[in-house]
Write an enzyme that holds these catalytic residues in place. Structure first.
Site, PDB file in Angstrom:
ATOM      1  CD  GLU A   1      81.335 -21.456  43.241  1.00  0.00           C
ATOM      2  OE1 GLU A   1      81.691 -22.182  42.303  1.00  0.00           O
ATOM      3  OE2 GLU A   1      80.292 -20.763  43.230  1.00  0.00           O
TER       4      GLU A   1
ATOM      5  NE  ARG B   1      73.971 -32.528  41.792  1.00  0.00           N
ATOM      6  CZ  ARG B   1      73.979 -31.581  42.701  1.00  0.00           C
ATOM      7  NH1 ARG B   1      72.982 -30.728  42.740  1.00  0.00           N
ATOM      8  NH2 ARG B   1      74.943 -31.482  43.552  1.00  0.00           N
TER       9      ARG B   1
HETATM   10  C1  LIG Z   1      73.962 -22.043  37.153  1.00  0.00           C
HETATM   11  C2  LIG Z   1      74.178 -21.852  38.658  1.00  0.00           C
HETATM   12  C3  LIG Z   1      73.119 -21.901  39.541  1.00  0.00           C
HETATM   13  C4  LIG Z   1      73.315 -21.733  40.929  1.00  0.00           C
HETATM   14  N1  LIG Z   1      72.226 -21.794  41.758  1.00  0.00           N
HETATM   15  C5  LIG Z   1      72.420 -21.576  43.078  1.00  0.00           C
HETATM   16  C6  LIG Z   1      71.326 -21.594  43.972  1.00  0.00           C
HETATM   17  O1  LIG Z   1      70.194 -21.815  43.558  1.00  0.00           O
HETATM   18  N2  LIG Z   1      71.565 -21.380  45.302  1.00  0.00           N
HETATM   19  C7  LIG Z   1      72.843 -21.140  45.772  1.00  0.00           C
HETATM   20  O2  LIG Z   1      73.018 -20.915  46.989  1.00  0.00           O
HETATM   21  N3  LIG Z   1      73.913 -21.093  44.951  1.00  0.00           N
HETATM   22  C8  LIG Z   1      73.706 -21.326  43.623  1.00  0.00           C
HETATM   23  N4  LIG Z   1      74.784 -21.323  42.788  1.00  0.00           N
HETATM   24  C9  LIG Z   1      76.123 -21.090  43.361  1.00  0.00           C
HETATM   25  C10 LIG Z   1      76.287 -19.593  43.647  1.00  0.00           C
HETATM   26  O3  LIG Z   1      75.761 -18.836  42.563  1.00  0.00           O
HETATM   27  C11 LIG Z   1      77.770 -19.254  43.786  1.00  0.00           C
HETATM   28  O4  LIG Z   1      78.365 -20.117  44.724  1.00  0.00           O
HETATM   29  C12 LIG Z   1      77.970 -17.806  44.295  1.00  0.00           C
HETATM   30  O5  LIG Z   1      77.412 -16.902  43.383  1.00  0.00           O
HETATM   31  C13 LIG Z   1      79.449 -17.532  44.448  1.00  0.00           C
HETATM   32  O6  LIG Z   1      79.568 -16.176  44.841  1.00  0.00           O
HETATM   33  P1  LIG Z   1      81.014 -15.546  44.925  1.00  0.00           P
HETATM   34  O7  LIG Z   1      80.810 -14.092  45.228  1.00  0.00           O
HETATM   35  O8  LIG Z   1      81.875 -16.357  45.832  1.00  0.00           O
HETATM   36  O9  LIG Z   1      81.637 -15.739  43.469  1.00  0.00           O
HETATM   37  P2  LIG Z   1      81.083 -15.166  42.047  1.00  0.00           P
HETATM   38  O10 LIG Z   1      79.662 -14.876  42.100  1.00  0.00           O
HETATM   39  O11 LIG Z   1      81.659 -16.146  41.053  1.00  0.00           O
HETATM   40  O12 LIG Z   1      81.874 -13.758  41.924  1.00  0.00           O
HETATM   41  C14 LIG Z   1      83.247 -13.728  41.650  1.00  0.00           C
HETATM   42  C15 LIG Z   1      83.459 -12.374  40.928  1.00  0.00           C
HETATM   43  O13 LIG Z   1      84.871 -12.151  40.791  1.00  0.00           O
HETATM   44  C16 LIG Z   1      85.107 -11.649  39.486  1.00  0.00           C
HETATM   45  N5  LIG Z   1      86.492 -11.978  39.176  1.00  0.00           N
HETATM   46  C17 LIG Z   1      87.025 -13.191  38.885  1.00  0.00           C
HETATM   47  N6  LIG Z   1      88.365 -13.078  38.676  1.00  0.00           N
HETATM   48  C18 LIG Z   1      88.655 -11.761  38.823  1.00  0.00           C
HETATM   49  C19 LIG Z   1      89.864 -11.010  38.707  1.00  0.00           C
HETATM   50  N7  LIG Z   1      91.038 -11.598  38.415  1.00  0.00           N
HETATM   51  N8  LIG Z   1      89.804  -9.675  38.941  1.00  0.00           N
HETATM   52  C20 LIG Z   1      88.622  -9.083  39.248  1.00  0.00           C
HETATM   53  N9  LIG Z   1      87.449  -9.729  39.375  1.00  0.00           N
HETATM   54  C21 LIG Z   1      87.476 -11.056  39.152  1.00  0.00           C
HETATM   55  C22 LIG Z   1      84.118 -12.392  38.613  1.00  0.00           C
HETATM   56  O14 LIG Z   1      83.907 -11.666  37.407  1.00  0.00           O
HETATM   57  C23 LIG Z   1      82.881 -12.387  39.506  1.00  0.00           C
HETATM   58  O15 LIG Z   1      82.121 -11.241  39.336  1.00  0.00           O
HETATM   59  C24 LIG Z   1      74.625 -21.492  41.410  1.00  0.00           C
HETATM   60  C25 LIG Z   1      75.709 -21.406  40.537  1.00  0.00           C
HETATM   61  C26 LIG Z   1      75.490 -21.605  39.177  1.00  0.00           C
HETATM   62  C27 LIG Z   1      76.680 -21.506  38.227  1.00  0.00           C
END
Ligand SMILES: Cc1cc2nc3c(=O)[nH]c(=O)nc-3n(C[C@H](O)[C@H](O)[C@H](O)COP(=O)(O)OP(=O)(O)OC[C@H]3O[C@@H](n4cnc5c(N)ncnc54)[C@H](O)[C@@H]3O)c2cc1C
Length: 162
Positions: free
Chosen positions: A147, A68
């Site tokens: 994440e 990958r």
């Molecule tokens: C292309 C792609 C495909 C994926 N496919 C899969 C999959 O098939 N299966 C799987 O399990 N995972 C998958 N993932 C991983 C998964 O999507 C992420 O790990 C998960 O969405 C992370 O969720 P989160 O809530 O931790 O962070 P995020 O979804 O990144 O949310 C963080 C939020 O915080 C906001 N933010 C950032 N900084 C600030 C700030 N200073 N003030 C206010 N808000 C802020 C951002 O705008 C965002 O809305 C994929 C990721 C990508 C990029």
């Protein structure tokens, strides 16, 4: 924000890439899960078979499973010389009845009619903030989940953060 708050961050250099996400303008990007079909080709603007040029053996599906990161780097470098396309135009009919192509088949986008733009993408940041089993960081009152989290060491996994 965590760094500004004085929290240590761990393993930020560990970033997961995925070789193939849709990169067509005006379309939202998503990870392309692939059929195990040797007719699915990665090509450049000259129509050259990029997987062949990369020296990675097997079909694109196998290359993603086995190499990958190497494929991601190769496609990134290839994209510096011009666009990288994924060509599904020669994939047999029966493959389009099965997942994941039956998913693409439902789209109005002509995935079957012409090669389309793809690109490697950052998929996941492995590093981040240390938390305990309750999501507490070392900063009282600050919690982390998702994440942004690195994980917890054996001590933090069981210990109550101050
Ligand atoms: C292309 C792609 C495909 C994926 N496919 C899969 C999959 O098939 N299966 C799987 O399990 N995972 C998958 N993932 C991983 C998964 O999507 C992420 O790990 C998960 O969405 C992370 O969720 P989160 O809530 O931790 O962070 P995020 O979804 O990144 O949310 C963080 C939020 O915080 C906001 N933010 C950032 N900084 C600030 C700030 N200073 N003030 C206010 N808000 C802020 C951002 O705008 C965002 O809305 C994929 C990721 C990508 C990029």
């Amino acid at each position: 924000m965590a760094l500004k708050a004085g929290l240590p961050l761990y393993d930020l250099e560990f970033v997961q890439f995925y070789p193939l996400v849709l990169a067509e303008p005006r379309l939202s990007t998503f990870i392309l899960l692939l059929p195990g079909s040797s007719e699915a080709k990665l090509v450049n603007e000259q129509g050259e078979d990029l997987l062949e040029k990369s020296g990675i053996r097997g079909d694109v599906h196998q290359a993603i499973l086995s190499q990958r990161d190497r494929l991601s780097v190769f496609l990134h470098e290839a994209s510096q010389a011009g666009d990288v396309f994924f060509d599904l135009t020669h994939v047999p009919e029966q493959e389009w009845e099965r997942f994941p192509l039956n998913f693409l088949k439902r789209s109005r986008f002509p995935f079957r009619e012409r090669p389309f733009l793809v690109s490697p993408a950052v998929h996941f940041f492995m590093g981040g903030i240390e938390v305990d089993s309750g999501g507490r960081t070392a900063l009282p009152g600050l919690f982390a989940a998702g994440e942004v989290v690195w994980g917890s060491t054996a001590q933090t996994a069981t210990a109550e953060m101050p």
